[in-house]
Design an enzyme around this catalytic site. Structure first.
Site, PDB file in Angstrom:
ATOM      1  N   GLU A 240       0.819  -1.226   0.000  1.00 35.36           N
ATOM      2  CA  GLU A 240       0.000   0.000   0.000  1.00 35.36           C
ATOM      3  C   GLU A 240       0.844   1.264   0.000  1.00 35.36           C
ATOM      4  O   GLU A 240       1.767   1.407   0.801  1.00 35.36           O
ATOM      5  CB  GLU A 240      -0.891  -0.033   1.242  1.00 35.36           C
ATOM      6  CG  GLU A 240      -1.803   1.168   1.388  1.00 35.36           C
ATOM      7  CD  GLU A 240      -2.915   0.906   2.395  1.00 35.36           C
ATOM      8  OE1 GLU A 240      -3.312  -0.271   2.577  1.00 35.36           O
ATOM      9  OE2 GLU A 240      -3.392   1.869   3.017  1.00 35.36           O
ATOM     10  N   GLU A 266      -5.454   6.576  -1.401  1.00 38.51           N
ATOM     11  CA  GLU A 266      -5.899   7.163  -0.132  1.00 38.51           C
ATOM     12  C   GLU A 266      -5.736   8.686  -0.148  1.00 38.51           C
ATOM     13  O   GLU A 266      -6.457   9.397   0.541  1.00 38.51           O
ATOM     14  CB  GLU A 266      -5.065   6.526   0.982  1.00 38.51           C
ATOM     15  CG  GLU A 266      -5.438   6.921   2.368  1.00 38.51           C
ATOM     16  CD  GLU A 266      -4.559   6.187   3.392  1.00 38.51           C
ATOM     17  OE1 GLU A 266      -4.191   5.012   3.155  1.00 38.51           O
ATOM     18  OE2 GLU A 266      -4.236   6.788   4.422  1.00 38.51           O
ATOM     19  N   HIS A 316     -10.287   3.448   2.173  1.00 38.15           N
ATOM     20  CA  HIS A 316      -9.422   3.710   3.320  1.00 38.15           C
ATOM     21  C   HIS A 316     -10.280   3.993   4.544  1.00 38.15           C
ATOM     22  O   HIS A 316     -11.263   4.714   4.465  1.00 38.15           O
ATOM     23  CB  HIS A 316      -8.527   4.918   3.041  1.00 38.15           C
ATOM     24  CG  HIS A 316      -7.861   5.455   4.268  1.00 38.15           C
ATOM     25  ND1 HIS A 316      -8.215   6.644   4.857  1.00 38.15           N
ATOM     26  CD2 HIS A 316      -6.884   4.928   5.038  1.00 38.15           C
ATOM     27  CE1 HIS A 316      -7.466   6.836   5.925  1.00 38.15           C
ATOM     28  NE2 HIS A 316      -6.652   5.821   6.061  1.00 38.15           N
ATOM     29  N   GLU A 336     -11.976  -1.735   5.219  1.00 36.57           N
ATOM     30  CA  GLU A 336     -10.943  -1.650   6.256  1.00 36.57           C
ATOM     31  C   GLU A 336     -11.631  -1.494   7.604  1.00 36.57           C
ATOM     32  O   GLU A 336     -12.699  -0.902   7.704  1.00 36.57           O
ATOM     33  CB  GLU A 336     -10.034  -0.443   5.979  1.00 36.57           C
ATOM     34  CG  GLU A 336      -8.886  -0.290   6.964  1.00 36.57           C
ATOM     35  CD  GLU A 336      -7.801   0.688   6.479  1.00 36.57           C
ATOM     36  OE1 GLU A 336      -8.055   1.455   5.535  1.00 36.57           O
ATOM     37  OE2 GLU A 336      -6.695   0.653   7.060  1.00 36.57           O
TER      38      GLU A 336
END
Ligand code: MG
Length: 390
Positions: A240, A266, A316, A336
């Site tokens: 990531e 993100e 995110h 997440e």
């Protein structure tokens, strides 16, 4: 229905903060010569909450976590006057109006975070007005429940890291994400330490649990190119944000190595930012955050774009606005989840601000078919732990 008032408040945490240890997570500041404990934008202890009130008595809640005081100013000075008096169901028009009126300075970064907060509040408002959860307005239930991954495992002594990973296994998670602690300035010893982190977690979770690794933009292309082959034996689900968000060519280069998926987004904004990432095949997994990317109005368009290009969207952060989008999109296979714990980096604050966030059971999250809007409300429980800036 007309919008009568927009109330933006900053909630500044004054409660206990657990200071992170050195090397607990790489970040973009690491490559500068003076590192100290400067965590850049990584740590924050305040949060913006916006409430949009209407003449019908319904109130929509939205929030944003990028530079909350500046977000509040943007809302108070620029955005609130644009939406007051309007029908919240004209949300596409209102999004365009906010975007186009602030285009010169607001299309990425904190301006878009402020637009996101209001947009999320409008969706909450629409759901409450028709007595439906937001995901039912977005296409409804595309999955029985939402698989989620435990996202913490910051770099720490290996025995503690193993204990934490073991806890997530006991709780039934099927996927976990860890954070690297070392980057380009730490040389070969740092590389070995990063590999020790991954090895430790992989040994605890075994081969059947998905493992993701987070760089939070703390690496460079050169460093990442050296790390990728070393990480290959650990069968990562993704790596990531290996490089800074603006280094799109870097993402493309790393993806070409084709060892495991590369995730990002993100820190990208709106359908235009993601059009670039997707069409250039820069990322294998998209990770917008709804309260930055342009709210639910922008996020659902990105979901449609991602669906057409077969790129999975795994937003995110936890939080309800993200869950409603995951629930209602086949492009979004997972969410997440930040395990609840003490205030450390700031992500945890939403648990202290809101009530109604679902908790996972055996690694799955469920949304209520009958809770209108986003299904959260401001909580008074920890209010005394915050300074509230009106
Ligand atoms: Mg991340």
């Amino acid at each position: 229905m007309k919008i009568t008032k927009v109330r933006a408040r900053v909630f500044e945490w004054k409660g206990k903060v657990v200071p992170p240890a050195a090397h607990f997570c790489t970040n973009a500041v690491d490559i500068l010569y003076e590192r100290g404990d400067n965590m850049g934008s990584f740590r924050f202890h305040d949060w913006l909450v916006v409430e949009v009130e209407t003449d019908s008595g319904h109130v929509g809640i939205g929030d944003a976590a990028l530079a909350p005081r500046i977000c509040k100013n943007v809302i108070d000075q620029y955005l609130a006057p644009l939406v007051i008096g309007a029908d919240p169901f004209d949300n596409e028009y209102l999004w365009q109006k906010m975007y186009r009126c602030t285009l010169a300075w607001g299309r990425k970064g904190v301006g878009m975070a402020a637009i996101s907060a209001i947009d999320i509040a409008l969706w909450d408002l629409m759901g409450k007005a028709v007595n439906r959860p937001v995901f039912k307005l977005l296409g409804g239930r595309t999955k029985e429940k939402i698989p989620c991954y435990a996202s913490k495992l910051y770099s720490q002594p290996l025995d503690q890291l193993a204990d934490e990973a073991r806890r997530y296994m006991e709780q039934g998670f099927k996927a976990v994400k860890l954070r690297f602690g070392w980057g380009p300035r730490d040389g070969a010893p740092g590389m070995r330490k990063n590999l020790d982190l991954v090895r430790t977690v992989r040994e605890v979770i075994g081969p059947d649990i998905d493992l993701m690794c987070e760089c939070y933009m703390g690496w460079t292309l050169e460093y990442a190119r050296r790390m990728v082959p070393l990480l290959e034996p650990f069968n990562l689900r993704w790596l990531e944000e290996p490089v800074i968000a603006d280094d799109i060519e870097g993402y493309i280069e790393l993806k070409k190595m084709n060892r495991f998926p590369i995730a990002g987004g993100e820190h990208e904004f709106t359908i235009y930012g993601f059009k670039d990432l997707i069409e250039r095949r820069a990322v294998d997994v998209i990770q917008y955050d709804t309260n930055r990317v342009g709210g639910i109005t922008a996020a659902r368009k990105i979901n449609a774009l991602a669906e057409a290009w077969s790129v999975p969207v795994i937003p995110h952060a936890g939080q309800m606005h993200n869950y409603h989008l995951t629930m209602s999109s086949v492009a979004s296979p997972m969410s997440e989840f930040f395990p609840v714990h003490d205030v450390e980096v700031g992500n945890e604050l939403f648990y202290y601000l809101f009530k109604g966030e679902p908790q996972p059971v055996e690694g799955w999250l469920q949304l209520d078919d009958h809770k209108p809007g986003l299904g959260i409300e401001l909580s008074d429980e920890y209010r005394s732990e915050f300074n509230v800036i009106e």
